[in-house]
Design a protein around this motif. Structure first.
Motif, PDB file in Angstrom:
ATOM      1  N   ASN A 113       6.741  24.639  53.128  1.00  0.00           N
ATOM      2  CA  ASN A 113       5.784  25.753  53.050  1.00  0.00           C
ATOM      3  C   ASN A 113       5.465  26.306  54.436  1.00  0.00           C
ATOM      4  N   PHE A 114       5.387  25.429  55.435  1.00  0.00           N
ATOM      5  CA  PHE A 114       5.136  25.883  56.802  1.00  0.00           C
ATOM      6  C   PHE A 114       6.292  26.746  57.300  1.00  0.00           C
ATOM      7  N   PHE A 115       7.516  26.279  57.114  1.00  0.00           N
ATOM      8  CA  PHE A 115       8.669  27.026  57.623  1.00  0.00           C
ATOM      9  C   PHE A 115       8.913  28.320  56.863  1.00  0.00           C
ATOM     10  N   LYS A 116       8.410  28.411  55.628  1.00  0.00           N
ATOM     11  CA  LYS A 116       8.500  29.659  54.870  1.00  0.00           C
ATOM     12  C   LYS A 116       7.267  30.529  55.080  1.00  0.00           C
ATOM     13  N   LYS A 117       6.414  30.126  56.032  1.00  0.00           N
ATOM     14  CA  LYS A 117       5.209  30.863  56.421  1.00  0.00           C
ATOM     15  C   LYS A 117       4.212  31.043  55.274  1.00  0.00           C
ATOM     16  N   ARG A 118       4.150  30.036  54.396  1.00  0.00           N
ATOM     17  CA  ARG A 118       3.195  30.067  53.297  1.00  0.00           C
ATOM     18  C   ARG A 118       1.988  29.176  53.565  1.00  0.00           C
ATOM     19  N   ALA A 119       2.071  28.361  54.635  1.00  0.00           N
ATOM     20  CA  ALA A 119       0.979  27.436  54.941  1.00  0.00           C
ATOM     21  C   ALA A 119       0.996  27.105  56.427  1.00  0.00           C
ATOM     22  N   LYS A 120      -0.091  26.472  56.855  1.00  0.00           N
ATOM     23  CA  LYS A 120      -0.175  26.029  58.245  1.00  0.00           C
ATOM     24  C   LYS A 120       0.636  24.743  58.415  1.00  0.00           C
ATOM     25  N   PHE A 121       0.837  24.361  59.679  1.00  0.00           N
ATOM     26  CA  PHE A 121       1.578  23.138  59.977  1.00  0.00           C
ATOM     27  C   PHE A 121       0.825  21.936  59.401  1.00  0.00           C
ATOM     28  N   PRO A 122       1.534  20.969  58.802  1.00  0.00           N
ATOM     29  CA  PRO A 122       0.860  19.796  58.219  1.00  0.00           C
ATOM     30  C   PRO A 122       0.010  19.053  59.249  1.00  0.00           C
ATOM     31  N   LYS A 123      -1.153  18.602  58.799  1.00  0.00           N
ATOM     32  CA  LYS A 123      -2.081  17.876  59.670  1.00  0.00           C
ATOM     33  C   LYS A 123      -2.130  16.409  59.277  1.00  0.00           C
ATOM     34  N   PHE A 124      -2.587  15.594  60.220  1.00  0.00           N
ATOM     35  CA  PHE A 124      -2.797  14.188  59.929  1.00  0.00           C
ATOM     36  C   PHE A 124      -4.004  14.055  59.003  1.00  0.00           C
ATOM     37  N   LYS A 125      -3.944  13.092  58.091  1.00  0.00           N
ATOM     38  CA  LYS A 125      -5.018  12.884  57.119  1.00  0.00           C
ATOM     39  C   LYS A 125      -6.044  11.905  57.663  1.00  0.00           C
ATOM     40  N   SER A 126      -7.294  12.110  57.265  1.00  0.00           N
ATOM     41  CA  SER A 126      -8.402  11.266  57.699  1.00  0.00           C
ATOM     42  C   SER A 126      -9.023  10.568  56.494  1.00  0.00           C
ATOM     43  N   LYS A 127      -9.523   9.351  56.706  1.00  0.00           N
ATOM     44  CA  LYS A 127     -10.184   8.653  55.599  1.00  0.00           C
ATOM     45  C   LYS A 127     -11.622   9.103  55.406  1.00  0.00           C
ATOM     46  N   HIS A 128     -12.110   9.955  56.282  1.00  0.00           N
ATOM     47  CA  HIS A 128     -13.504  10.394  56.200  1.00  0.00           C
ATOM     48  C   HIS A 128     -13.673  11.693  55.429  1.00  0.00           C
ATOM     49  N   LYS A 129     -12.576  12.258  54.958  1.00  0.00           N
ATOM     50  CA  LYS A 129     -12.643  13.490  54.162  1.00  0.00           C
ATOM     51  C   LYS A 129     -12.147  13.176  52.758  1.00  0.00           C
ATOM     52  N   LYS A 130     -12.045  14.212  51.931  1.00  0.00           N
ATOM     53  CA  LYS A 130     -11.529  14.032  50.576  1.00  0.00           C
ATOM     54  C   LYS A 130     -10.108  13.481  50.664  1.00  0.00           C
ATOM     55  N   GLN A 131      -9.819  12.490  49.821  1.00  0.00           N
ATOM     56  CA  GLN A 131      -8.504  11.868  49.786  1.00  0.00           C
ATOM     57  C   GLN A 131      -7.967  11.939  48.365  1.00  0.00           C
ATOM     58  N   SER A 132      -6.650  11.943  48.224  1.00  0.00           N
ATOM     59  CA  SER A 132      -6.077  11.951  46.888  1.00  0.00           C
ATOM     60  C   SER A 132      -4.696  11.308  46.877  1.00  0.00           C
ATOM     61  N   ILE A 133      -4.344  10.795  45.707  1.00  0.00           N
ATOM     62  CA  ILE A 133      -3.012  10.263  45.458  1.00  0.00           C
ATOM     63  C   ILE A 133      -2.565  10.733  44.086  1.00  0.00           C
ATOM     64  N   ARG A 134      -1.252  10.874  43.931  1.00  0.00           N
ATOM     65  CA  ARG A 134      -0.726  11.307  42.638  1.00  0.00           C
ATOM     66  C   ARG A 134       0.108  10.195  42.023  1.00  0.00           C
ATOM     67  N   TYR A 135      -0.210   9.891  40.775  1.00  0.00           N
ATOM     68  CA  TYR A 135       0.594   8.969  39.979  1.00  0.00           C
ATOM     69  C   TYR A 135       1.530   9.834  39.140  1.00  0.00           C
ATOM     70  N   PRO A 136       2.821   9.876  39.475  1.00  0.00           N
ATOM     71  CA  PRO A 136       3.718  10.785  38.768  1.00  0.00           C
ATOM     72  C   PRO A 136       4.208  10.272  37.416  1.00  0.00           C
ATOM     73  N   GLU A 137       3.855   9.042  37.063  1.00  0.00           N
ATOM     74  CA  GLU A 137       4.357   8.479  35.807  1.00  0.00           C
ATOM     75  C   GLU A 137       3.493   7.309  35.353  1.00  0.00           C
ATOM     76  N   SER A 138       3.760   6.841  34.141  1.00  0.00           N
ATOM     77  CA  SER A 138       3.132   5.641  33.565  1.00  0.00           C
ATOM     78  C   SER A 138       1.615   5.734  33.458  1.00  0.00           C
ATOM     79  N   CYS A 139       1.090   6.887  33.116  1.00  0.00           N
ATOM     80  CA  CYS A 139      -0.350   7.080  32.919  1.00  0.00           C
ATOM     81  C   CYS A 139      -0.607   7.463  31.467  1.00  0.00           C
ATOM     82  N   SER A 140      -1.733   7.008  30.929  1.00  0.00           N
ATOM     83  CA  SER A 140      -2.074   7.347  29.553  1.00  0.00           C
ATOM     84  C   SER A 140      -3.577   7.229  29.343  1.00  0.00           C
ATOM     85  N   LEU A 141      -4.044   7.767  28.221  1.00  0.00           N
ATOM     86  CA  LEU A 141      -5.452   7.663  27.833  1.00  0.00           C
ATOM     87  C   LEU A 141      -5.590   6.543  26.817  1.00  0.00           C
TER      88      LEU A 141
END
Length: 189
Positions: free
Chosen positions: A90-118
């Motif tokens: 996305n950065f090289f296609k000029k759709r976003a800014k350069f990726p930044k380092f993540k901090s544990k003091h801000k909002k954090q997220s992870i994605r489980y791409p499989e094996s999830c259910s209700l």
């Protein structure tokens, strides 16, 4: 058709510890490979692809200094690498800014791409089991992925991406609204 439904989740103490480890490992992997890709780019003029990062991650997890990465779900770490690769594209296609380092003091997220259910008024996640959740809608369809986020105030949410033809709202949920009695006057043109 894809739909997303966001719910509040309430992990117990063990689940919260496991979630925080997963969040920390995914953040570490993002930051480690952001730094490694930047260094490689400065040295050779080429960054790392997802495949190169994933292969390197497999070797990194075998290193005794980084054995703790195995405590996290492998799919969430791979997803962090895919997200990093997408951020660079996305950065090289000029759709976003350069990726930044993540901090544990801000909002954090992870994605489980499989094996999830209700199940049983909760959300079943890999290596966590059933996490208590406040689900106000019945999801009829296949769950594609679940993104768990932790706010800076320590609250946990899950965004459930699912494929379905329709969304059914529970009739038990009450909806309330307030009429503020506001009106606006516009000048004539």
């Amino acid at each position: 058709m894809f739909n997303v439904f966001k719910v509040r989740i309430y992990p117990n103490q063990q689940q919260e510890i496991a979630l925080n480890k997963n969040l920390g490992c995914a953040r570490f992997v993002w930051n480690y490979y952001l730094n490694k890709t930047n260094s490689q780019y400065q040295a050779t003029g080429k960054g790392m692809t997802y495949c190169q990062m994933a292969k390197d991650l497999t070797q990194l997890k075998k290193n005794t200094d980084y054995e703790w990465l195995a405590e996290s779900t492998a799919a969430t770490l791979q997803q962090a690498l895919k997200n990093l690769e997408s951020a660079f594209k996305n950065f090289f296609k000029k759709r976003a800014k350069f990726p930044k380092f993540k901090s544990k003091h801000k909002k954090q997220s992870i994605r489980y791409p499989e094996s999830c259910s209700l199940k049983n008024k909760g959300l079943k996640l890999p290596k966590l089991g059933i996490v208590k959740a406040k689900i106000s809608k019945k999801i009829v369809g296949k769950i594609k992925s679940v993104t768990v986020s932790k706010t800076s105030t320590g609250k946990y949410f899950a965004s459930i991406l699912f494929e379905a033809d329709n969304l059914i709202i529970n009739k038990n949920e009450l909806v309330s609204g307030i009429d503020l009695g506001l009106s606006s006057k516009r000048d004539s043109f």
